[in-house]
Design an enzyme around this catalytic site. Structure first.
Site, mmCIF file in Angstrom:
data_model
loop_
_atom_site.group_PDB
_atom_site.id
_atom_site.type_symbol
_atom_site.label_atom_id
_atom_site.label_comp_id
_atom_site.label_asym_id
_atom_site.label_seq_id
_atom_site.Cartn_x
_atom_site.Cartn_y
_atom_site.Cartn_z
ATOM 1 N N GLY A 37 0.841 -1.189 0.000
ATOM 2 C CA GLY A 37 0.000 0.000 0.000
ATOM 3 C C GLY A 37 0.872 1.233 0.000
ATOM 4 O O GLY A 37 2.094 1.152 0.156
ATOM 5 N N GLY A 49 -2.311 2.500 6.118
ATOM 6 C CA GLY A 49 -2.847 1.606 7.136
ATOM 7 C C GLY A 49 -2.359 0.172 6.973
ATOM 8 O O GLY A 49 -2.824 -0.720 7.668
ATOM 9 N N LYS A 50 -1.405 -0.029 6.077
ATOM 10 C CA LYS A 50 -0.948 -1.396 5.780
ATOM 11 C C LYS A 50 -0.296 -2.070 6.979
ATOM 12 O O LYS A 50 -0.476 -3.270 7.180
ATOM 13 C CB LYS A 50 -0.032 -1.417 4.560
ATOM 14 N N ARG A 96 1.435 -1.717 18.791
ATOM 15 C CA ARG A 96 1.627 -3.132 19.104
ATOM 16 C C ARG A 96 1.377 -3.393 20.582
ATOM 17 O O ARG A 96 0.742 -4.377 20.952
ATOM 18 C CB ARG A 96 3.035 -3.591 18.701
ATOM 19 N N HIS A 154 4.318 2.874 15.960
ATOM 20 C CA HIS A 154 4.206 1.438 15.696
ATOM 21 C C HIS A 154 4.371 0.646 16.993
ATOM 22 O O HIS A 154 3.606 -0.286 17.262
ATOM 23 C CB HIS A 154 5.258 0.996 14.673
#
Length: 185
Positions: free
Chosen positions: A7, A12-13, A54, A50
Site C-alpha cells: 500500500g 494503514g498497511k 503493538r 508502531h
C-alpha cells in the site's frame, strides 16, 4: 505461508498486517522484524507509533531489529510462530545502499535475491510470514539512476514474493483489497 501486504505510505498497511499476523498466530509466538532505522525525528516518531500500537493490541511481540539479527530470528522460530516483516522497502534500501551495490543492476538483483531467500527460509521455519511493503510505482519512473535501480529491483522483488505468496493484498485508506488468495480471518 507468505502473506504480502502492500500500500501507499500511511495507507494503514502496517495495522492491517499486524492484525493479520495476530489472527494467524493461533497460540504461536509473534515475531516482529523491524527494518526501519530512526535516522531523523519523523522516523523516530513513526517507530514510536508502531511500538505503541503493538503494545496497545494486547499481544506480545518478540521484536527483532533487522536485518542484523535475522539469523538469530530464524534459529529461534517454531512451526507455530508467525513473523511480521515491516517493511520490505526499508529492508531492501538498508542492504542496497551500503556501498555502491545499487550502481549495477546485477548487484542490486543479487541483494534482492538474498532477501527473497531469507523470506523463504523464514516461511519454511514457521506458520506464516507477513510482509509489509510500500507501493512506489504510481508516480512514474524517476530520472535519478539510484532511485530508478531501487524501484526496478523492488518491483522485481514484489513480483517474486507475490508469485510465492498464498495471499497478496493492497491496503488503501485502511481497507484491504485482496488480489490473490483468501484473507486470513
Amino acid at each position: 505461508m507468505i502473506v504480502f501486504v502492500s500500500g501507499a505510505v500511511r495507507s494503514g498497511k502496517s495495522e492491517v498486517a499486524e492484525a493479520c499476523a495476530r489472527s494467524l498466530a493461533h497460540g504461536g509466538r509473534l515475531h516482529y522484524l523491524a527494518t526501519a532505522q530512526a535516522t531523523d525525528e519523523e522516523m523516530a516518531a513513526r517507530i514510536r507509533r508502531h511500538q505503541e500500537r503493538r503494545t496497545a493490541s494486547g499481544a506480545y511481540w518478540m521484536v527483532w531489529e533487522g536485518p542484523a539479527r535475522l539469523e538469530q530470528l530464524a534459529e529461534s522460530l517454531r512451526p507455530s510462530d508467525v513473523v511480521l516483516i515491516d517493511c520490505l522497502t526499508m529492508w531492501l534500501a538498508n542492504d542496497l545502499f551500503v556501498g555502491d551495490s545499487w550502481r549495477t543492476e546485477e548487484a542490486s538483483f543479487a541483494i534482492a535475491g538474498h532477501l527473497l531467500d531469507d523470506v523463504r527460509s523464514l516461511a519454511d521455519a514457521c506458520r506464516a510470514v507477513v510482509i509489509v511493503s510500500n507501493e512506489l510505482f504510481s508516480g512514474g519512473a524517476p530520472t535519478d539512476p539510484g532511485t530508478f535501480c531501487y524501484m526496478k529491483t523492488l518491483g522485481w522483488l514484489h513480483q517474486q514474493l507475490v508469485a510465492e505468496a498464498a495471499v497478496a493484498a493492497v491496503v488503501e485508506c485502511g481497507l484491504v483489497r485482496v488480489k490473490k488468495g483468501r484473507w486470513p480471518q
